[in-house]
Design a protein around this motif. Structure first.
Motif, PDB file in Angstrom:
ATOM      1  N   LEU A 456     -13.583 -10.770  -2.420  1.00 53.42           N
ATOM      2  CA  LEU A 456     -14.556  -9.697  -2.217  1.00 53.42           C
ATOM      3  C   LEU A 456     -15.517  -9.996  -1.076  1.00 53.42           C
ATOM      4  CD1 LEU A 456     -15.437  -8.690  -5.899  1.00 53.42           C
ATOM      5  CD2 LEU A 456     -14.049  -7.416  -4.244  1.00 53.42           C
ATOM      6  N   GLU A 457     -15.688 -11.286  -0.746  1.00 52.04           N
ATOM      7  CA  GLU A 457     -16.581 -11.637   0.357  1.00 52.04           C
ATOM      8  C   GLU A 457     -16.031 -11.216   1.707  1.00 52.04           C
ATOM      9  OE1 GLU A 457     -19.605 -12.426   0.175  1.00 52.04           O
ATOM     10  OE2 GLU A 457     -19.567 -12.588  -1.997  1.00 52.04           O
ATOM     11  N   THR A 458     -14.761 -10.826   1.722  1.00 49.55           N
ATOM     12  CA  THR A 458     -14.198 -10.268   2.952  1.00 49.55           C
ATOM     13  C   THR A 458     -14.990  -9.040   3.389  1.00 49.55           C
ATOM     14  OG1 THR A 458     -11.976 -11.074   2.426  1.00 49.55           O
ATOM     15  CG2 THR A 458     -12.129  -9.246   3.978  1.00 49.55           C
ATOM     16  N   ILE A 459     -15.520  -8.313   2.411  1.00 50.86           N
ATOM     17  CA  ILE A 459     -16.278  -7.090   2.727  1.00 50.86           C
ATOM     18  C   ILE A 459     -17.499  -7.420   3.576  1.00 50.86           C
ATOM     19  CG2 ILE A 459     -17.602  -5.178   1.751  1.00 50.86           C
ATOM     20  CD1 ILE A 459     -15.769  -5.305  -0.697  1.00 50.86           C
ATOM     21  N   SER A 460     -18.268  -8.433   3.150  1.00 51.76           N
ATOM     22  CA  SER A 460     -19.472  -8.775   3.911  1.00 51.76           C
ATOM     23  C   SER A 460     -19.118  -9.278   5.306  1.00 51.76           C
ATOM     24  CB  SER A 460     -20.297  -9.829   3.163  1.00 51.76           C
ATOM     25  OG  SER A 460     -19.549 -11.017   2.978  1.00 51.76           O
ATOM     26  N   LEU A 461     -18.034 -10.026   5.427  1.00 56.82           N
ATOM     27  CA  LEU A 461     -17.625 -10.526   6.739  1.00 56.82           C
ATOM     28  C   LEU A 461     -17.165  -9.394   7.643  1.00 56.82           C
ATOM     29  CD1 LEU A 461     -15.670 -13.678   5.500  1.00 56.82           C
ATOM     30  CD2 LEU A 461     -17.805 -13.695   6.788  1.00 56.82           C
ATOM     31  N   VAL A 462     -16.414  -8.459   7.081  1.00 54.66           N
ATOM     32  CA  VAL A 462     -15.921  -7.327   7.875  1.00 54.66           C
ATOM     33  C   VAL A 462     -17.074  -6.415   8.283  1.00 54.66           C
ATOM     34  CG1 VAL A 462     -14.541  -5.214   7.768  1.00 54.66           C
ATOM     35  CG2 VAL A 462     -13.580  -7.382   6.963  1.00 54.66           C
ATOM     36  N   VAL A 463     -18.003  -6.150   7.375  1.00 55.36           N
ATOM     37  CA  VAL A 463     -19.144  -5.284   7.713  1.00 55.36           C
ATOM     38  C   VAL A 463     -19.980  -5.913   8.824  1.00 55.36           C
ATOM     39  CG1 VAL A 463     -21.319  -4.345   6.833  1.00 55.36           C
ATOM     40  CG2 VAL A 463     -19.242  -4.173   5.468  1.00 55.36           C
ATOM     41  N   ALA A 464     -20.191  -7.228   8.736  1.00 54.62           N
ATOM     42  CA  ALA A 464     -20.951  -7.909   9.799  1.00 54.62           C
ATOM     43  C   ALA A 464     -20.229  -7.800  11.133  1.00 54.62           C
ATOM     44  CB  ALA A 464     -21.167  -9.366   9.436  1.00 54.62           C
TER      45      ALA A 464
END
Length: 582
Positions: A456-464
């Motif tokens: 799920l931390e992929t989301i924060s990396l992709v949004v950044a």
């Protein structure tokens, strides 16, 4: 005076191909920034360094960065005076020469020299390419091409290590740079065939037969230089061919017959350039260029930028914010910057023409770019650092792959940002983009010891990554839309410099804050000799130190979020007068 919106531009099929070639060249040069990630251990061994002496090899990285940034304003100004296509071709040739020197390097100084030349050539591609977009597209249609150029450049950071890995799977590290030379020259030749597709008054008449003799002499000189540096065993051990590699006097390879032939070929090349009707270097116009800009001011700015780059880029981010030489490099940078400011006031033809950045969105774009760079560097450096500290302690590669999710989103965001400029104002788009990245950093500041392994931390990396990508085109568009055609090259160069300097100063400031937090969190940890009486106690000590390191990186992420929020606020204040694609 900035050009009027909707100004006429000639966007032909040929000029689109030219821009595509320039964008590919930028992407390839950007990939070369990261290509040494996997090759560096082998490169160190080749010049006599042990893998443990990684700090001694730092100039291989910082040398490229120095060349990439330090002379960029001068190259940008030359592209305004000499033309976009000649500077693109010249930059690719310098990149190819630097690749040859790196591939044939026999010690650390020659390797660093090669990387420096590669940086000069690679960085020199950016100002004329961005200016080319402004030359060919009217202000109301620049968003998408600017986004595509930015996307290709950011894609290089993903493809660079992969390119190096593929080549290393089938050959040595030297093959990477031989291929770089070949690709650089092929791209230069391809761009040369399109030199007549740009309506550029600064470019000499492209018609006429190219200087084939001069080109042949240049290639032969490069081959001779390569043989001088490499000293191939098959030739040096030959009964006859080996004589060409025996020094005429002393024991230096630069005094062998092959080296003397190299000098002769270079002399013939220079003589040919002085006498040919259409010399490759085209230096009959260089005298006019030298009289049309302030070379002393350019030298001051180069020294200032170089000193800043070495002072910050040579530091170890995990331990110190500055290099050990910063005590004299930073004062030198200040003196040189003052010298540049003095020349800007008194020179008849200053490096940055007076009034070039007089409009608020123009100089505002530089300020916003600085803070974007200060925030971006935290992701590039500290996300892999966090992954290595917590989950992937035994694998540098797996830790680096965590960042790939961020890096892949960057070019996607760049294209999307360029497309959205047709409907969204540059100030608003930049502000939203940087707030996206800021929120992602705030979330990263809550990461725990196992967070990076959570899908799920992929989301924060992709949004950044999307946030930083979305900001590329609007900031470029604001700058180009509020500067005159005659200064687009130097203005684009200053935009890149602002971002790179922001990255260097940003990592220094954020590292300082992070280290202060680490030392504060470490004060309560007992001495290792008190805890390591047993395996369990030692593990407790390591966990405590790791916890302090996590707090350090949380502080860095919060600092990066603050820089991103500041960039968002400044974009609203400074870019609000920028024109929107309509």
């Amino acid at each position: 005076m900035a050009p009027e919106p909707g100004a006429a531009a000639s966007v032909t099929r040929s000029s689109q191909v030219l821009l595509a070639l320039a964008a590919v060249a930028i992407g390839f040069a950007a990939a070369d920034t990261y290509v040494v990630v996997l090759a560096l251990p082998d490169m160190m061994t080749a010049v006599g360094l042990d893998v443990e002496e990684i700090q001694k090899a730092a100039p291989v990285i910082s040398g490229f960065l120095l060349g990439y940034v330090a002379v960029l304003p001068l190259i940008g100004r030359i592209s305004d005076l000499r033309g976009r296509v000649p500077v693109l071709i010249g930059s690719l040739v310098v990149f190819a020469v630097g690749s040859v020197v790196t591939a044939a390097a026999f010690d650390l100084p020659t390797m660093v020299t090669g990387r420096l030349l590669q940086g000069v050539g690679g960085g020199g591609l950016i100002p004329p390419t961005l200016a080319l977009v402004a030359d060919l597209w009217p202000p109301n249609r620049r968003g998408l091409p600017l986004g595509i150029v930015g996307a290709v450049q950011e894609l290089g950071s993903v493809l660079g290590p992969l390119y190096g890995a593929v080549v290393l799977a089938f050959g040595s590290w030297r093959e990477i740079f031989w291929l770089n030379c070949a690709v650089g020259l092929v791209l230069a030749a391809a761009i040369l065939t399109r030199r007549g597709s740009v309506p550029d008054t600064a470019t000499p008449d492209p018609r006429g037969r190219p200087d084939v003799v001069g080109a042949a002499l240049a290639v032969l000189a490069l081959v001779a230089l390569s043989l001088t540096m490499l000293e191939p065993r098959r030739l040096t051990e030959g009964v006859t061919t080996g004589l060409a590699f025996l020094p005429v006097t002393g024991d230096s390879r630069w005094l062998t017959p092959v080296a003397l032939v190299t000098y002769g070929l270079l002399l013939l090349f220079l003589l040919r350039q002085a006498t040919a009707r259409r010399p490759i270097l085209g230096w009959r116009s260089w005298g006019q260029i030298a009289r049309s800009t302030d070379l002393l001011g350019a030298a001051f700015l180069t020294v200032a930028l170089g000193a800043v780059i070495v002072a910050f880029a040579s530091a170890e981010p995990e331990r110190s914010a500055l290099s050990p030489q910063a005590w004299w490099l930073l004062p030198l940078a200040v003196v040189a910057a003052l010298g540049f400011g003095w020349r800007q006031r008194v020179a008849t033809q200053p490096l940055v023409p007076r009034g070039a950045l007089s409009e608020r969105p123009a100089w505002g774009a530089l300020v916003v770019s600085f803070f974007i760079g200060a925030s971006l560097i935290a992701a590039l450096v500290d996300i892999p650092f966090f992954a290595r500290l917590t989950v992937y302690r035994d694998s540098q590669l797996d830790a680096a792959l965590v960042l790939v999710r961020f890096l892949v989103a960057l070019p996607v965001g760049a294209v999307l940002g360029g497309w959205l400029l047709r409907w969204v104002h540059p100030a608003a788009l930049t502000a939203v983009a940087m707030l996206m990245s800021a929120l992602s950093f705030v979330h990263m500041a809550t990461w725990g010891a196992t967070s990076v392994s959570d899908p799920l931390e992929t989301i924060s990396l992709v949004v950044a990554g999307l946030g930083f990508g979305l900001a590329i085109a609007p900031v470029n568009s604001a700058l180009l839309g509020h500067t005159a055609d005659a200064v687009h090259g130097v203005a684009s160069a200053l935009l890149v410099v602002a971002r790179m300097v922001g990255m260097l100063i940003g990592i220094s400031a954020l590292t300082t804050l992070g280290l202060q937090k680490f030392y504060s969190a470490s004060r309560g940890i007992p001495d290792v000799t008190e805890l390591c009486g047993s395996a369990t106690a030692c593990q407790a000590y390591r966990d405590a130190v790791r916890g302090a390191g996590i707090e350090q990186l949380h502080t860095v992420f919060l600092g990066a979020a603050a820089c991103a929020v500041l960039a968002a606020l400044l974009s609203i204040l400074l870019l609000r007068g920028a024109r929107r694609d309509v």
